[in-house]
Design an enzyme around this catalytic site. Structure first.
Site, short mmCIF file in Angstrom:
data_model
loop_
_atom_site.label_atom_id
_atom_site.label_comp_id
_atom_site.label_asym_id
_atom_site.label_seq_id
_atom_site.Cartn_x
_atom_site.Cartn_y
_atom_site.Cartn_z
CG ASN A 17 -30.42 3.82 -98.47
OD1 ASN A 17 -30.94 4.27 -99.48
ND2 ASN A 17 -30.17 4.56 -97.40
CB ILE A 94 -13.22 6.57 -93.49
CG1 ILE A 94 -14.19 7.65 -92.97
CG2 ILE A 94 -12.35 7.06 -94.64
CD1 ILE A 94 -14.69 8.67 -93.96
CG HIS A 111 -23.52 12.25 -99.22
ND1 HIS A 111 -22.94 12.04 -98.00
CD2 HIS A 111 -23.82 13.56 -99.28
CE1 HIS A 111 -22.87 13.19 -97.35
NE2 HIS A 111 -23.40 14.13 -98.10
C1 GRF Z 1 -28.69 7.18 -95.28
O1 GRF Z 1 -29.16 8.48 -95.09
C2 GRF Z 1 -27.52 7.20 -96.20
O2 GRF Z 1 -27.58 8.16 -97.20
C3 GRF Z 1 -26.41 7.55 -95.26
O3 GRF Z 1 -26.73 6.84 -94.06
C4 GRF Z 1 -28.13 6.61 -93.99
C5 GRF Z 1 -28.33 5.13 -93.85
O4 GRF Z 1 -29.61 4.71 -93.57
N1 GRF Z 1 -25.13 7.33 -95.85
P1 GRF Z 1 -30.00 3.18 -93.66
O5 GRF Z 1 -29.09 2.37 -92.77
O6 GRF Z 1 -29.90 2.73 -95.10
O7 GRF Z 1 -31.42 3.11 -93.16
#
Ligand code: GRF
Length: 203
Positions: A17, A94, A111
């Protein structure tokens, strides 16, 4: 329009991400904000490598080393870079109410489900997709939302639906949700909120 919003991305793992945000910045899709800092609570996170490769400043703050000062140290790193917007991108710690209220309206999270389904405490990683498949839903997706003191409970910013197919495993579904929803939605939301921040600043 004033200067760009200064963005920090908080990560714990692979950072796909984060990569989507970096790519959006390069392509000019994320143009109202600029990623100035990546903070990881895991020294081994591959996300740190992605940041370094793109010459983005990094900070590592782990609970085991920082103990009770965990959030204070994160705040220190954020304040040093005068961060306007905090993006949680696979950040698995958290954050306390004192942290989230300090940055109210300034923290967003991605999420991997359509909130309010399959969310809240304990719903992270593959567990979210396992539960969606166990329930037999035909559509899932991703949500970008503001972060408050309730896990996955803040105001929803953007959502995108993703179809579940026969034969899906949690791993296959996770990948499809990332590709079709998370990697698009997060940069889009980052642009939207960055734009809002600089507009407010100009008023
Ligand atoms: C993603 O599925 C995100 O939605 C969740 O954790 C995962 C992270 O993946 N909160 P990355 O580290 O961005 O590859």
């Amino acid at each position: 329009m004033g200067k760009k919003a200064r963005i920090a991305v908080l990560v714990s793992g692979g950072g796909t991400n984060l990569q989507a945000l970096i790519d959006a910045q390069k392509k000019g899709k994320l143009k109202s904000g600029r990623i100035k800092l990546v903070v990881s609570n895991n020294r081994e996170a591959f996300a740190l490598k992605r940041a370094e490769k793109n010459r983005i400043k990094t900070a590592v703050v782990t609970r085991s080393e920082a103990g009770e000062l965990f959030e204070e140290k994160i705040i220190e790193a954020l304040e040093n870079e005068k961060i306007d917007l905090i993006i949680l991108a696979g950040f698995l710690a958290i954050l306390s109410e004192s942290f989230t209220s300090r940055y109210a309206g300034r923290i967003i999270n991605v999420h991997p489900s359509l909130i309010p389904s399959f969310c809240g405490e304990g719903y992270y990683g593959l567990k979210v997709h396992e539960e969606a498949l166990a329930k037999g839903v035909k559509v899932t997706g991703a949500t970008v939302h503001f972060v408050n003191e309730i896990p996955d409970g803040g105001e929803i910013i953007l959502q995108k639906a993703v179809k579940i197919k026969a034969g899906d495993t949690p791993e296959i579904l996770q990948k499809r949700v990332m590709k079709q929803a998370e990697w698009k939605l997060l940069p889009e939301a980052a642009e939207k909120i960055s734009k809002k921040i600089i507009k407010e600043r100009a008023q």
